[in-house]
Design a protein around this motif. Structure first.
Motif, PDB file in Angstrom:
ATOM      1  N   GLY A  77       9.322   2.364   0.747  1.00  0.00           N
ATOM      2  CA  GLY A  77       9.662   1.394  -0.104  1.00  0.00           C
ATOM      3  C   GLY A  77      11.305   0.688   0.478  1.00  0.00           C
ATOM      4  O   GLY A  77      11.286   0.883   1.625  1.00  0.00           O
ATOM      5  N   THR A 100       8.978  -9.368   4.781  1.00  0.00           N
ATOM      6  CA  THR A 100       8.967  -8.281   4.028  1.00  0.00           C
ATOM      7  C   THR A 100      10.660  -7.991   3.604  1.00  0.00           C
ATOM      8  O   THR A 100      11.011  -7.910   2.424  1.00  0.00           O
ATOM      9  CB  THR A 100       8.613  -7.089   4.865  1.00  0.00           C
ATOM     10  N   THR A 160       7.539  -3.909   7.832  1.00  0.00           N
ATOM     11  CA  THR A 160       6.529  -3.837   6.956  1.00  0.00           C
ATOM     12  C   THR A 160       5.810  -2.523   6.700  1.00  0.00           C
ATOM     13  O   THR A 160       5.505  -2.201   5.560  1.00  0.00           O
ATOM     14  CB  THR A 160       5.327  -4.919   7.321  1.00  0.00           C
ATOM     15  N   GLU A 161       5.555  -1.820   7.687  1.00  0.00           N
ATOM     16  CA  GLU A 161       4.906  -0.503   7.782  1.00  0.00           C
ATOM     17  C   GLU A 161       5.854   0.556   6.928  1.00  0.00           C
ATOM     18  O   GLU A 161       5.445   1.319   6.372  1.00  0.00           O
ATOM     19  CB  GLU A 161       4.553   0.007   8.915  1.00  0.00           C
ATOM     20  N   TYR A 203       8.262  -0.230   5.247  1.00  0.00           N
ATOM     21  CA  TYR A 203       8.421  -0.597   3.602  1.00  0.00           C
ATOM     22  C   TYR A 203       7.263  -0.003   2.781  1.00  0.00           C
ATOM     23  O   TYR A 203       7.556   0.639   1.526  1.00  0.00           O
ATOM     24  CB  TYR A 203       8.454  -2.139   3.556  1.00  0.00           C
ATOM     25  N   LYS A 204       6.083  -0.317   3.266  1.00  0.00           N
ATOM     26  CA  LYS A 204       4.989   0.321   2.889  1.00  0.00           C
ATOM     27  C   LYS A 204       4.897   1.855   2.772  1.00  0.00           C
ATOM     28  O   LYS A 204       4.430   2.458   1.453  1.00  0.00           O
ATOM     29  CB  LYS A 204       3.560  -0.010   3.255  1.00  0.00           C
TER      30      LYS A 204
END
Length: 158
Positions: free
Chosen positions: A143, A70, A136-137, A139-140
């Protein structure tokens, strides 16, 4: 059962090993396997060592391969420790030349321990505080800005 194959490649691209992540949403222990599976007798190693050779003054260390991927998608040079408890003394030697090592541990006890271990072993290391999940979470949910703002926060703290 579906598995994601995660190849570990040397800095020159040749394969070193492979790990597997179970893609099923179930209790992994009930099925007698972990969420991640490693080849028998394989030693813990950093994921994405090519980033060490490509990075300038800074590098990022994440808890897990997918978090490293990521950060790399954002243009950051990142390696992943394949689990919070798997930071090894030899990893320190691989990262000792960087002026800043950003450490992204998950927002739980194991992640805090990873950040502490890396920061104790490298003077140049500084933890990045994740609040709402792993890299990752985060980012999801928010952003690139959500992650980059955490680096800014970490750079302002001692």
């Amino acid at each position: 059962m579906g598995r994601l194959a995660i190849p570990y490649l040397a800095h020159d691209g040749h394969p070193l090993t492979i790990r597997f992540r179970c893609l099923e949403d179930h209790d992994h222990r009930a099925y007698r396997h972990g969420k991640y599976n490693t080849l028998k007798d394989d030693q813990p190693r950093l994921y994405g060592v090519d980033a060490i050779h490509a990075a300038g003054d800074e590098i990022h260390v994440t808890e897990g391969e997918l978090d490293a991927i990521t950060l790399r998608r954002l243009g950051l040079h990142a390696v992943g420790v394949p689990g919070a408890a798997l930071w090894q003394p030899r990893h320190r030697r691989m990262l000792a030349g960087f002026s800043r090592v950003w450490v992204w541990g998950d927002p739980d006890e194991a992640g805090a321990e990873l950040v502490t271990r890396v920061c104790k072993s490298l003077r140049s290391a500084r933890g990045v505080r994740l609040r709402d999940g792993d890299v990752t979470e985060t980012y999801k949910a928010g952003g690139a800005d959500a992650l980059l703002s955490l680096i800014d926060e970490a750079s302002k703290t001692k």
